[in-house]
Design a protein around this motif. Sequence first.
Motif, PDB file in Angstrom:
ATOM      1  N   PHE A  38       0.800  -1.220   0.000  1.00 25.94           N
ATOM      2  CA  PHE A  38       0.000   0.000   0.000  1.00 25.94           C
ATOM      3  C   PHE A  38       0.839   1.279   0.000  1.00 25.94           C
ATOM      4  N   GLY A  39       2.150   1.143  -0.196  1.00 24.64           N
ATOM      5  CA  GLY A  39       3.021   2.302  -0.331  1.00 24.64           C
ATOM      6  C   GLY A  39       3.139   3.142   0.931  1.00 24.64           C
ATOM      7  N   GLN A  40       3.073   2.503   2.076  1.00 24.68           N
ATOM      8  CA  GLN A  40       3.199   3.242   3.333  1.00 24.68           C
ATOM      9  C   GLN A  40       4.639   3.678   3.558  1.00 24.68           C
ATOM     10  N   ALA A  41       4.786   4.908   4.005  1.00 27.15           N
ATOM     11  CA  ALA A  41       6.112   5.435   4.313  1.00 27.15           C
ATOM     12  C   ALA A  41       6.571   4.991   5.702  1.00 27.15           C
ATOM     13  N   ARG A  42       5.617   4.649   6.572  1.00 27.90           N
ATOM     14  CA  ARG A  42       5.952   4.223   7.937  1.00 27.90           C
ATOM     15  C   ARG A  42       4.967   3.143   8.367  1.00 27.90           C
ATOM     16  N   LEU A  43       5.298   2.465   9.447  1.00 27.57           N
ATOM     17  CA  LEU A  43       4.471   1.365   9.938  1.00 27.57           C
ATOM     18  C   LEU A  43       3.502   1.838  11.022  1.00 27.57           C
ATOM     19  N   GLY A  44       2.789   2.914  10.757  1.00 24.91           N
ATOM     20  CA  GLY A  44       1.780   3.408  11.683  1.00 24.91           C
ATOM     21  C   GLY A  44       2.378   4.208  12.830  1.00 24.91           C
ATOM     22  N   PHE A  45       1.511   4.560  13.775  1.00 25.83           N
ATOM     23  CA  PHE A  45       1.889   5.397  14.905  1.00 25.83           C
ATOM     24  C   PHE A  45       1.591   4.715  16.229  1.00 25.83           C
ATOM     25  N   ALA A  46       2.464   4.916  17.189  1.00 25.28           N
ATOM     26  CA  ALA A  46       2.165   4.557  18.573  1.00 25.28           C
ATOM     27  C   ALA A  46       1.361   5.728  19.138  1.00 25.28           C
ATOM     28  N   PRO A  47       0.329   5.474  19.935  1.00 27.26           N
ATOM     29  CA  PRO A  47      -0.504   6.565  20.443  1.00 27.26           C
ATOM     30  C   PRO A  47       0.282   7.670  21.153  1.00 27.26           C
ATOM     31  N   GLY A  48       1.230   7.304  21.986  1.00 27.85           N
ATOM     32  CA  GLY A  48       2.006   8.310  22.706  1.00 27.85           C
ATOM     33  C   GLY A  48       2.839   9.180  21.777  1.00 27.85           C
ATOM     34  N   ASP A  49       3.411   8.576  20.742  1.00 20.26           N
ATOM     35  CA  ASP A  49       4.204   9.350  19.778  1.00 20.26           C
ATOM     36  C   ASP A  49       3.326  10.355  19.041  1.00 20.26           C
ATOM     37  N   LEU A  50       2.136   9.929  18.650  1.00 24.86           N
ATOM     38  CA  LEU A  50       1.235  10.822  17.930  1.00 24.86           C
ATOM     39  C   LEU A  50       0.749  11.945  18.843  1.00 24.86           C
ATOM     40  N   SER A  51       0.453  11.625  20.072  1.00 25.55           N
ATOM     41  CA  SER A  51       0.023  12.633  21.038  1.00 25.55           C
ATOM     42  C   SER A  51       1.116  13.683  21.248  1.00 25.55           C
ATOM     43  N   ARG A  52       2.352  13.247  21.401  1.00 22.99           N
ATOM     44  CA  ARG A  52       3.475  14.187  21.568  1.00 22.99           C
ATOM     45  C   ARG A  52       3.686  15.034  20.316  1.00 22.99           C
ATOM     46  N   ALA A  53       3.524  14.446  19.139  1.00 25.02           N
ATOM     47  CA  ALA A  53       3.691  15.198  17.893  1.00 25.02           C
ATOM     48  C   ALA A  53       2.628  16.288  17.770  1.00 25.02           C
ATOM     49  N   LEU A  54       1.408  16.004  18.188  1.00 26.25           N
ATOM     50  CA  LEU A  54       0.349  17.011  18.166  1.00 26.25           C
ATOM     51  C   LEU A  54       0.685  18.155  19.117  1.00 26.25           C
ATOM     52  N   ALA A  55       1.166  17.826  20.297  1.00 30.57           N
ATOM     53  CA  ALA A  55       1.543  18.868  21.270  1.00 30.57           C
ATOM     54  C   ALA A  55       2.715  19.692  20.756  1.00 30.57           C
TER      55      ALA A  55
END
Length: 89
Positions: A38-55
């Motif tokens: 499916f041409g993914q650049a990454r293997l998804g997100f861990a919830p904590g990593d995504l939360s920190r990126a939003l902050a």
Amino acid sequence: VAEVAPVLAAAARVLRPGGRLVLVDLARHHDEDFARRFGQARLGFAPGDLSRALATAGLAGAAVRPLPPEPGARGPALLLATAHKPSKR
């Protein structure tokens, strides 16, 4: 998560104060064959990593939770993330 930082920063910039961002993406997985197909650049997100990126992008009140899979789903689970741009005071 560094590769999504510019996208989240742009979203934070264009949101009105008090505006809400809603994001749906894949949860962290290890299915490299799926990612390749499916041409993914990454293997998804861990919830904590995504939360920190939003902050880090300047968004507040980040909440990240898994979505229940559809019956018969055959791919990685999905995450639902929400956050808002703080109101000016």
